[in-house]
Design a protein around this motif. Structure first.
Motif, PDB file in Angstrom:
ATOM      1  N   LEU A 159      -9.622   1.581   2.588  1.00 38.59           N
ATOM      2  CA  LEU A 159      -9.091   1.058   3.855  1.00 38.59           C
ATOM      3  C   LEU A 159      -8.937  -0.463   3.793  1.00 38.59           C
ATOM      4  O   LEU A 159      -8.025  -1.024   4.394  1.00 38.59           O
ATOM      5  CB  LEU A 159     -10.033   1.417   5.009  1.00 38.59           C
ATOM      6  N   ARG A 160      -9.843  -1.103   3.058  1.00 36.79           N
ATOM      7  CA  ARG A 160      -9.833  -2.572   3.035  1.00 36.79           C
ATOM      8  C   ARG A 160      -8.982  -3.163   1.911  1.00 36.79           C
ATOM      9  O   ARG A 160      -8.838  -4.372   1.825  1.00 36.79           O
ATOM     10  CB  ARG A 160     -11.267  -3.103   2.917  1.00 36.79           C
ATOM     11  N   LEU A 161      -8.441  -2.305   1.019  1.00 31.18           N
ATOM     12  CA  LEU A 161      -7.558  -2.849  -0.023  1.00 31.18           C
ATOM     13  C   LEU A 161      -6.388  -3.522   0.672  1.00 31.18           C
ATOM     14  O   LEU A 161      -5.785  -2.934   1.568  1.00 31.18           O
ATOM     15  CB  LEU A 161      -7.028  -1.718  -0.922  1.00 31.18           C
ATOM     16  N   PRO A 162      -6.024  -4.730   0.274  1.00 33.84           N
ATOM     17  CA  PRO A 162      -4.998  -5.423   1.039  1.00 33.84           C
ATOM     18  C   PRO A 162      -3.654  -4.702   0.966  1.00 33.84           C
ATOM     19  O   PRO A 162      -3.222  -4.290  -0.114  1.00 33.84           O
ATOM     20  CB  PRO A 162      -4.919  -6.806   0.382  1.00 33.84           C
ATOM     21  N   GLY A 163      -3.062  -4.533   2.150  1.00 32.24           N
ATOM     22  CA  GLY A 163      -1.662  -4.094   2.247  1.00 32.24           C
ATOM     23  C   GLY A 163      -1.326  -2.737   1.671  1.00 32.24           C
ATOM     24  O   GLY A 163      -0.227  -2.531   1.181  1.00 32.24           O
ATOM     25  N   LEU A 180     -11.703   7.519 -10.573  1.00 32.51           N
ATOM     26  CA  LEU A 180     -10.297   7.840 -10.834  1.00 32.51           C
ATOM     27  C   LEU A 180      -9.439   6.587 -10.922  1.00 32.51           C
ATOM     28  O   LEU A 180      -9.610   5.661 -10.122  1.00 32.51           O
ATOM     29  CB  LEU A 180      -9.740   8.729  -9.703  1.00 32.51           C
ATOM     30  N   ILE A 181      -8.504   6.587 -11.853  1.00 35.88           N
ATOM     31  CA  ILE A 181      -7.510   5.510 -11.925  1.00 35.88           C
ATOM     32  C   ILE A 181      -6.224   6.083 -11.328  1.00 35.88           C
ATOM     33  O   ILE A 181      -5.698   7.086 -11.807  1.00 35.88           O
ATOM     34  CB  ILE A 181      -7.239   5.081 -13.391  1.00 35.88           C
ATOM     35  N   LEU A 182      -5.731   5.448 -10.260  1.00 34.50           N
ATOM     36  CA  LEU A 182      -4.572   5.981  -9.544  1.00 34.50           C
ATOM     37  C   LEU A 182      -3.340   5.122  -9.814  1.00 34.50           C
ATOM     38  O   LEU A 182      -3.388   3.896  -9.684  1.00 34.50           O
ATOM     39  CB  LEU A 182      -4.841   5.999  -8.037  1.00 34.50           C
ATOM     40  N   GLN A 197      -4.781   1.454  -8.894  1.00 36.19           N
ATOM     41  CA  GLN A 197      -6.061   1.247  -8.203  1.00 36.19           C
ATOM     42  C   GLN A 197      -7.130   2.159  -8.789  1.00 36.19           C
ATOM     43  O   GLN A 197      -6.822   3.278  -9.203  1.00 36.19           O
ATOM     44  CB  GLN A 197      -5.952   1.584  -6.703  1.00 36.19           C
ATOM     45  N   GLN A 198      -8.369   1.681  -8.768  1.00 37.34           N
ATOM     46  CA  GLN A 198      -9.490   2.550  -9.145  1.00 37.34           C
ATOM     47  C   GLN A 198     -10.220   2.977  -7.880  1.00 37.34           C
ATOM     48  O   GLN A 198     -10.586   2.140  -7.046  1.00 37.34           O
ATOM     49  CB  GLN A 198     -10.461   1.811 -10.071  1.00 37.34           C
TER      50      GLN A 198
END
Ligand code: HEM
Length: 418
Positions: A61-65, A319-321, A314-315
């Motif tokens: 939720l806090r990952l920017p943008g 998981l690496i997404l 993103q991790q």
């Protein structure tokens, strides 16, 4: 679609069994609390990566943008990808309204949020406390306390409807119509919703827009002390809202605030009815009402899940997404994470620990937190002070048959049994 019992218990099997069930609102926690035995996130066969660990949900939720709707397929959900032609048909059906704030991406989201925050302020919500208290008393006065009553129809639905209606400056007629339209729109999130369903909902959105256009025209002629008038005046860095942007914001404020608050209230009444010791503590000290709201939001989260799309690689957990991966965040399950809350399945007023993720976090953090808290405070206090012997009625309570919006359709109670 009907749920099948998984042969092997895996996160995917557990999620399929609950999310694709016909009556998904029944008791998702019975199965989904088990997800915590399997880490914090997993790829699924449902078209998204599921995340349920409290820390991991909060960090996404806090990952920017992060994207709320994928730039290439606006209106699609992880459950149903649409073609560009279908997306155009949906846009046309609503009269080409801009996307709702909660489903919009930066930089549009950043701009809209700055503008709406000028008009829909925490101060305006806090100032409603006295009016909301008076309305709750009027609604409770109208009930025969010795007879069974559906507390949803009598209190938990009309109170937030009144509060948001007053803030927006709606007549009773308009607010009833807003209830019907917002419930139509909430069906857009249903995993079983087909393209035809979505098209019907977007036609409905177009009709709702016509009603709101009339309200805006009235405010242009004569300004009032309400959020619709304030949106007309809202200005940030020399920027103003267009009329279609205003229409989308007004829809969202009602739709995002009304049934979420209704569900929070009914979940709370149910939790108090089924945890007599905790209700006794509230009766002894009605000032605990604020802590009741916090615990209800955690214990029986009204907005059970929400989804995002990753920007960049993103991790999440292990998981690496890849960029553009749909990520379903299970807020309700994160609020039952045993690594974060001791005995998370128990309803305990005043528990310690980090705040639940029930209002989201980061760029899309709920704009109505103060209003939701005031409404919760007023209702739980009023019930504890006026009806300390309240009990469930004989007729069983019925859950909303849905999981995204977790609450009660009907909740029969007797306020003062003889
Ligand atoms: C108990 C009641 C409520 C709950 C549980 C709740 C929950 C949430 C959650 C989880 C989000 C974030 C969604 C996401 O990240 O995808 C959100 C956003 C939002 N909420 Fe609430 N909400 C409640 C009440 C309200 C009220 C009363 C209002 C206004 C009248 C409101 C207005 C909004 C708006 C406008 C957003 C979108 C913010 C944005 O995208 O920037 N909510 N809410």
């Amino acid at each position: 679609m009907t749920a099948t019992t998984p042969d092997v218990e895996t996160p995917d099997a557990l999620l399929r069994q609950v999310l694709l069930a016909d009556h998904r609102g029944h008791d998702p926690y019975a199965l989904l609390d088990k997800l915590h035995d399997y880490g914090s996130a997993a790829r699924t066969s449902l078209g998204f990566v599921a995340v349920w660990g409290h820390a991991e949900v909060e960090s996404v939720l806090r990952l920017p943008g992060q994207w709320k709707s994928h730039p290439d397929y606006e209106f699609s959900t992880p459950y149903l990808r649409l073609t560009s032609d279908q997306v155009e048909q949906l846009k046309a059906a609503s009269g080409h309204l801009p996307p709702w704030l909660v489903f919009s991406n930066p930089p549009y989201h950043t701009r809209m949020r700055a503008l709406v925050s000028k008009a829909f302020t925490p101060r305006r919500m806090d100032a409603m406390r006295e009016q909301i208290t008076a309305k709750a008393d009027t609604l409770l006065d109208a009930i025969d306390p010795t007879r069974p009553v559906d507390i949803v129809a009598a209190l938990t639905q009309p109170l937030p409807q009144y509060a948001i209606g007053e803030i927006l400056g709606l007549s009773t007629y308009d607010s009833d119509s807003f209830v019907r339209h917002s419930r139509e729109q909430s069906l857009l999130k249903d995993p079983k919703s087909t393209f035809a369903d979505k098209l019907a909902r977007m036609h409905d959105r177009g009709q709702w827009a016509d009603e709101i256009r009339t309200l805006i025209a009235e405010r242009r002629r004569e300004t009032r002390d309400d959020v619709i008038s304030a949106l007309l005046d809202a200005e940030a860095d020399g920027d103003r809202l267009t009329e279609p942007e205003m229409i989308s914001l007004i829809m969202l404020l009602f739709a995002a605030g009304f049934d979420t608050s209704n569900n929070m209230l009914s979940n709370g009444v149910h939790a108090l009815l089924t945890h007599r010791d905790e209700f006794g503590r509230l009766v002894a000290d009605p000032a605990l009402a604020r802590a009741v709201t916090d615990e209800v939001l955690r214990y029986d989260t009204p907005g059970f899940d929400t989804f995002y799309y990753t920007i960049g690689e993103q991790q999440v957990g292990d998981l690496i997404l890849a960029e553009g991966t749909p990520v379903m965040l299970f807020l309700g399950i994160a609020n039952h994470d045993p690594h974060t809350y001791a005995e998370p399945g128990l309803f305990r007023i005043g528990r310690t620990g980090p705040p639940p993720v029930s209002f989201g976090a980061g760029a899309h953090l709920c704009l109505g937190i103060n209003l939701a808290r005031v409404v919760g405070d007023v209702v739980y206090q009023a019930l504890a002070r006026r009806f300390p012997t309240m009990t469930p009625a004989d007729e069983p309570a019925v859950r909303v048959p849905d999981i995204e919006f977790r609450g009660f359709q009907t909740l029969p109670v007797v306020l003062r049994p003889e």
